[in-house]
Scaffold this motif. Sequence first.
Motif, PDB file in Angstrom:
ATOM      1  N   PHE A  38       0.833  -1.205   0.000  1.00 51.53           N
ATOM      2  CA  PHE A  38       0.000   0.000   0.000  1.00 51.53           C
ATOM      3  C   PHE A  38       0.871   1.259   0.000  1.00 51.53           C
ATOM      4  CE2 PHE A  38      -3.340  -2.681   2.299  1.00 51.53           C
ATOM      5  CZ  PHE A  38      -4.110  -2.866   1.162  1.00 51.53           C
ATOM      6  N   GLU A  39       1.937   1.257   0.801  1.00 52.14           N
ATOM      7  CA  GLU A  39       2.827   2.418   0.876  1.00 52.14           C
ATOM      8  C   GLU A  39       3.577   2.637  -0.440  1.00 52.14           C
ATOM      9  OE1 GLU A  39       4.049   2.619   5.576  1.00 52.14           O
ATOM     10  OE2 GLU A  39       4.842   0.953   4.389  1.00 52.14           O
ATOM     11  N   VAL A  40       4.014   1.538  -1.052  1.00 54.55           N
ATOM     12  CA  VAL A  40       4.702   1.646  -2.339  1.00 54.55           C
ATOM     13  C   VAL A  40       3.735   2.158  -3.405  1.00 54.55           C
ATOM     14  CG1 VAL A  40       5.924   0.394  -4.161  1.00 54.55           C
ATOM     15  CG2 VAL A  40       6.415  -0.120  -1.752  1.00 54.55           C
ATOM     16  N   CYS A  41       2.524   1.628  -3.414  1.00 54.28           N
ATOM     17  CA  CYS A  41       1.495   2.072  -4.352  1.00 54.28           C
ATOM     18  C   CYS A  41       1.255   3.570  -4.206  1.00 54.28           C
ATOM     19  CB  CYS A  41       0.204   1.283  -4.120  1.00 54.28           C
ATOM     20  SG  CYS A  41      -1.164   1.729  -5.212  1.00 54.28           S
ATOM     21  N   GLN A  42       1.102   4.013  -2.985  1.00 52.00           N
ATOM     22  CA  GLN A  42       0.853   5.434  -2.719  1.00 52.00           C
ATOM     23  C   GLN A  42       2.020   6.291  -3.212  1.00 52.00           C
ATOM     24  OE1 GLN A  42       0.334   6.353   1.473  1.00 52.00           O
ATOM     25  NE2 GLN A  42      -0.979   8.083   0.960  1.00 52.00           N
ATOM     26  N   ALA A  43       3.256   5.843  -2.978  1.00 50.16           N
ATOM     27  CA  ALA A  43       4.434   6.600  -3.417  1.00 50.16           C
ATOM     28  C   ALA A  43       4.516   6.652  -4.942  1.00 50.16           C
ATOM     29  CB  ALA A  43       5.700   5.973  -2.840  1.00 50.16           C
TER      30      ALA A  43
END
Length: 97
Positions: A38-43
């Motif tokens: 989720f964090e990678v997707c957001q970045a």
Amino acid sequence: EGYQVLVARDGPQALEAIQRERPHLVLLDVMMPGKTGFEVCQAVRADESLAGVKILMLSAKGRDTDLAKGNALGADAYMTKPFSTRELADKVRELLA
């Protein structure tokens, strides 16, 4: 299937590879060390230069809230484990069409 595949062992390594290689499609596991999928997707979605990158989230969690979170963060598709190799290949083909 003939695709060139790069592998990252954790979230930070995945984000670095995405920024460096600018792939057409990224398969992100929700549960990764360092940074979650989720964090990678957001970045990735926050970086305008990566706007064309498709994201397929993979997760053992099939709850509606997880799917909604993936979609809200900009994932193009979400697959819940377990899935067959054929299902994954079909979804990759669909996203790259």
